[in-house]
Every structure is written in structure tokens, then in C-alpha cells.
Design a protein around this motif. Structure first.
Motif, PDB file in Angstrom:
ATOM      1  N   ARG A 165       0.808  -1.318  -0.145  1.00  0.00           N
ATOM      2  CA  ARG A 165      -0.154   0.054   0.083  1.00  0.00           C
ATOM      3  C   ARG A 165       0.972   1.341  -0.138  1.00  0.00           C
ATOM      4  O   ARG A 165       0.509   2.382  -0.843  1.00  0.00           O
ATOM      5  CB  ARG A 165      -0.903   0.007   1.244  1.00  0.00           C
ATOM      6  CG  ARG A 165      -1.964   1.021   1.115  1.00  0.00           C
ATOM      7  CD  ARG A 165      -2.945   0.729   2.436  1.00  0.00           C
ATOM      8  NE  ARG A 165      -3.880  -0.201   2.107  1.00  0.00           N
ATOM      9  CZ  ARG A 165      -4.146  -0.935   3.139  1.00  0.00           C
ATOM     10  NH1 ARG A 165      -3.930  -0.838   4.338  1.00  0.00           N
ATOM     11  NH2 ARG A 165      -5.039  -2.170   2.608  1.00  0.00           N
ATOM     12  N   THR A 166       2.100   1.274   0.654  1.00  0.00           N
ATOM     13  CA  THR A 166       2.926   2.395   0.823  1.00  0.00           C
ATOM     14  C   THR A 166       3.715   2.560  -0.472  1.00  0.00           C
ATOM     15  O   THR A 166       3.865   3.493  -0.934  1.00  0.00           O
ATOM     16  CB  THR A 166       3.751   2.183   2.097  1.00  0.00           C
ATOM     17  OG1 THR A 166       2.971   2.284   3.424  1.00  0.00           O
ATOM     18  CG2 THR A 166       4.805   3.406   2.346  1.00  0.00           C
ATOM     19  N   VAL A 167       4.103   1.474  -1.179  1.00  0.00           N
ATOM     20  CA  VAL A 167       4.704   1.253  -2.228  1.00  0.00           C
ATOM     21  C   VAL A 167       3.848   2.173  -3.335  1.00  0.00           C
ATOM     22  O   VAL A 167       4.296   2.909  -3.941  1.00  0.00           O
ATOM     23  CB  VAL A 167       5.309  -0.053  -2.624  1.00  0.00           C
ATOM     24  CG1 VAL A 167       5.983  -0.093  -4.159  1.00  0.00           C
ATOM     25  CG2 VAL A 167       6.298  -0.666  -1.664  1.00  0.00           C
ATOM     26  N   ALA A 168       2.775   1.709  -3.342  1.00  0.00           N
ATOM     27  CA  ALA A 168       1.802   2.176  -4.171  1.00  0.00           C
ATOM     28  C   ALA A 168       1.479   3.733  -3.936  1.00  0.00           C
ATOM     29  O   ALA A 168       1.325   4.572  -5.101  1.00  0.00           O
ATOM     30  CB  ALA A 168       0.356   1.482  -4.283  1.00  0.00           C
ATOM     31  N   ARG A 169       1.503   4.329  -2.814  1.00  0.00           N
ATOM     32  CA  ARG A 169       1.399   5.633  -2.432  1.00  0.00           C
ATOM     33  C   ARG A 169       2.728   6.403  -3.247  1.00  0.00           C
ATOM     34  O   ARG A 169       2.513   7.417  -3.600  1.00  0.00           O
ATOM     35  CB  ARG A 169       1.256   6.011  -0.938  1.00  0.00           C
ATOM     36  CG  ARG A 169       0.014   5.733  -0.695  1.00  0.00           C
ATOM     37  CD  ARG A 169      -1.211   6.749  -0.774  1.00  0.00           C
ATOM     38  NE  ARG A 169      -0.725   7.696  -0.318  1.00  0.00           N
ATOM     39  CZ  ARG A 169      -1.143   8.274   0.902  1.00  0.00           C
ATOM     40  NH1 ARG A 169      -1.743   7.544   1.889  1.00  0.00           N
ATOM     41  NH2 ARG A 169      -0.888   9.583   1.274  1.00  0.00           N
ATOM     42  N   ILE A 170       3.756   5.818  -2.731  1.00  0.00           N
ATOM     43  CA  ILE A 170       5.080   6.364  -3.287  1.00  0.00           C
ATOM     44  C   ILE A 170       5.149   6.508  -4.825  1.00  0.00           C
ATOM     45  O   ILE A 170       5.683   7.522  -5.547  1.00  0.00           O
ATOM     46  CB  ILE A 170       6.251   5.641  -2.803  1.00  0.00           C
ATOM     47  CG1 ILE A 170       6.431   5.928  -1.172  1.00  0.00           C
ATOM     48  CG2 ILE A 170       7.667   6.366  -3.500  1.00  0.00           C
ATOM     49  CD1 ILE A 170       7.225   4.876  -0.594  1.00  0.00           C
ATOM     50  N   LEU A 171       4.605   5.438  -5.535  1.00  0.00           N
ATOM     51  CA  LEU A 171       4.640   5.490  -6.986  1.00  0.00           C
ATOM     52  C   LEU A 171       3.605   6.445  -7.393  1.00  0.00           C
ATOM     53  O   LEU A 171       3.857   6.910  -8.554  1.00  0.00           O
ATOM     54  CB  LEU A 171       4.180   4.087  -7.544  1.00  0.00           C
ATOM     55  CG  LEU A 171       5.133   2.735  -7.379  1.00  0.00           C
ATOM     56  CD1 LEU A 171       4.566   1.565  -7.592  1.00  0.00           C
ATOM     57  CD2 LEU A 171       6.557   3.175  -8.139  1.00  0.00           C
ATOM     58  N   ALA A 172       2.598   6.637  -6.908  1.00  0.00           N
ATOM     59  CA  ALA A 172       1.637   7.665  -7.199  1.00  0.00           C
ATOM     60  C   ALA A 172       2.307   9.028  -6.930  1.00  0.00           C
ATOM     61  O   ALA A 172       2.085   9.953  -7.889  1.00  0.00           O
ATOM     62  CB  ALA A 172       0.492   7.480  -6.382  1.00  0.00           C
ATOM     63  N   GLU A 173       2.980   9.360  -5.957  1.00  0.00           N
ATOM     64  CA  GLU A 173       3.503  10.502  -6.005  1.00  0.00           C
ATOM     65  C   GLU A 173       4.686  10.753  -6.926  1.00  0.00           C
ATOM     66  O   GLU A 173       4.759  11.886  -7.627  1.00  0.00           O
ATOM     67  CB  GLU A 173       4.145  10.678  -4.654  1.00  0.00           C
ATOM     68  CG  GLU A 173       5.069  12.137  -4.381  1.00  0.00           C
ATOM     69  CD  GLU A 173       4.138  13.277  -4.431  1.00  0.00           C
ATOM     70  OE1 GLU A 173       4.781  14.469  -4.641  1.00  0.00           O
ATOM     71  OE2 GLU A 173       2.968  13.207  -4.102  1.00  0.00           O
ATOM     72  N   LEU A 174       5.439   9.644  -7.262  1.00  0.00           N
ATOM     73  CA  LEU A 174       6.242   9.816  -8.451  1.00  0.00           C
ATOM     74  C   LEU A 174       5.746  10.132  -9.660  1.00  0.00           C
ATOM     75  O   LEU A 174       6.153  11.161 -10.545  1.00  0.00           O
ATOM     76  CB  LEU A 174       7.091   8.506  -8.616  1.00  0.00           C
ATOM     77  CG  LEU A 174       8.124   8.300  -7.369  1.00  0.00           C
ATOM     78  CD1 LEU A 174       8.904   6.887  -7.587  1.00  0.00           C
ATOM     79  CD2 LEU A 174       9.212   9.222  -7.561  1.00  0.00           C
ATOM     80  N   ASP A 175       4.517   9.348  -9.871  1.00  0.00           N
ATOM     81  CA  ASP A 175       3.693   9.612 -11.087  1.00  0.00           C
ATOM     82  C   ASP A 175       3.343  11.166 -11.295  1.00  0.00           C
ATOM     83  O   ASP A 175       3.117  11.915 -12.367  1.00  0.00           O
ATOM     84  CB  ASP A 175       2.569   8.813 -11.008  1.00  0.00           C
ATOM     85  CG  ASP A 175       2.805   7.360 -11.530  1.00  0.00           C
ATOM     86  OD1 ASP A 175       4.057   7.146 -11.873  1.00  0.00           O
ATOM     87  OD2 ASP A 175       2.057   6.315 -11.272  1.00  0.00           O
ATOM     88  N   ARG A 176       2.496  11.587 -10.246  1.00  0.00           N
ATOM     89  CA  ARG A 176       2.192  12.943  -9.996  1.00  0.00           C
ATOM     90  C   ARG A 176       3.351  13.961 -10.415  1.00  0.00           C
ATOM     91  O   ARG A 176       3.079  15.159 -11.168  1.00  0.00           O
ATOM     92  CB  ARG A 176       1.723  13.431  -8.757  1.00  0.00           C
ATOM     93  CG  ARG A 176       1.121  14.531  -8.498  1.00  0.00           C
ATOM     94  CD  ARG A 176       0.510  14.804  -6.892  1.00  0.00           C
ATOM     95  NE  ARG A 176       1.785  15.325  -6.029  1.00  0.00           N
ATOM     96  CZ  ARG A 176       2.258  16.288  -6.079  1.00  0.00           C
ATOM     97  NH1 ARG A 176       1.833  17.332  -7.025  1.00  0.00           N
ATOM     98  NH2 ARG A 176       3.495  16.508  -5.294  1.00  0.00           N
TER      99      ARG A 176
END
Length: 178
Positions: A165-176
Motif C-alpha cells: 500500500r505504501t509502495v503504491a502511494r510512493i509510486l503515485a507521488e512519483l507519477d504525479r
């Protein structure tokens, strides 16, 4: 270039409290820019002029020790490496709960001779080794893991886990920010 910082063991279970502002300031003191902290458990996305270095990781750790009196391991990853480790997770299809699927990131290659215990020894848990990563599926919960402490010690001094879940949040911030 974007990068990811993962700080080991801060703001978990009331221990080693570090304010988000102090965490961001430690990264800025190490020369990183456009620093954003995510969640409360030591996750940072930043910009830098090149791939993060071991010296910068030491500088972040020193700044945290000075500002917060917290001695914490720091793993710095270029965006590409973070994304590759996340994408290479061989247990994504096994997991049905992202809070129980953990990626442990290392700041170094796996030491020679490190082997994951056999599936039969850990069942129903599953562990796989990757490039500077350990992937762990703990269907009964991470707190009930039967993976021996000696295994974790064999990995070396700087390793820190994040659930999917945290990995996905970090990936979403990188994408943003990409």
C-alpha cells in the motif's frame, strides 16, 4: 531527477519520532530539492541533480541525528530503481491484501550466501529475494511472521520494509511529479 528516500524505523509504534518538517529539512541539508514527505513512516520523494549517493544517505542520517536525536538507517533510490524493485515483485499475484505484502529495500546488494527459507518452513508465508530487495507475503499479518530474526540480520545493516500500500502511494507521488 526524482528519487525516493526510505528511513528505517521512524514514527512506528510511538518510537523514534521525527516531525515531517525535520525529515524534509534533513533531506534539504543533504542537497535535495523539492522534498515531499509521505505518510508518517519515513517516506520521502525528492529531486536531485543526479542519482543519490551513499554520502548523501549518511548526510541525511547525520542531520536526523542532530535535529531529532534519532539514529536511523537511510535508503536512497533513484526513481528508476524504486520503480524496478516495485515492478519486479514476484508476489503481486499471490497477495490479496496490500498491507500484508511487504517489500524490504536494501541500500546494498544482497550479501553472498543469503538464501530465503524454503516455502515449507514458512507456510503460509512466502519470501522471495530480488535485486536489492526482499519480497514477503504474510497472510496472517506481518506481526505474526515466522521468518527468523537471523534472516533479517544476515541482510546487513541498512534495510527497511514498506507494505505494498505504501509502495503504491510512493509510486503515485512519483507519477504525479513526473
Amino acid at each position: 531527477m526524482l528519487g525516493v528516500g526510505l528511513i528505517r524505523g521512524i514514527n512506528v509504534g510511538g518510537n523514534a519520532r521525527v516531525a515531517k518538517a525535520d525529515l524534509a529539512a534533513a533531506f534539504e541539508a543533504a542537497g535535495f530539492e523539492d522534498v515531499v514527505t509521505l505518510l508518517q513512516s519515513g517516506n520521502v520523494v525528492f529531486r536531485s541533480s543526479g542519482a543519490p549517493t551513499a554520502e548523501q544517505a549518511q548526510a541525511v542520517a547525520a542531520a536526523l541525528a542532530q535535529s531529532s536525536e534519532v539514529d536511523a538507517g537511510v535508503v536512497l533510490l533513484a526513481e528508476e530503481r524504486f520503480r524496478r524493485i516495485a515492478a519486479d515483485n514476484p508476489l503481486l499475484d499471490v497477495s490479496d491484501d496490500d498491507s500484508r505484502l511487504v517489500v524490504t529495500f536494501l541500500d546494498h546488494d544482497l550479501p553472498d550466501g543469503v538464501r530465503a527459507p524454503d516455502d515449507a518452513e514458512l507456510a503460509p508465508e512466502v519470501v522471495r529475494l530480488g535485486d536489492r530487495a526482499v519480497y514477503q507475503w504474510s497472510p496472517l499479518g506481518v506481526s505474526k511472521s515466522v521468518l527468523p530474526a537471523a534472516f533479517w540480520r544476515s541482510l546487513g545493516p541498512v534495510a527497511t520494509g514498506r507494505n505494498q500500500r505504501t509502495v503504491a502511494r510512493i509510486l503515485a507521488e512519483l507519477d504525479r511529479r513526473g
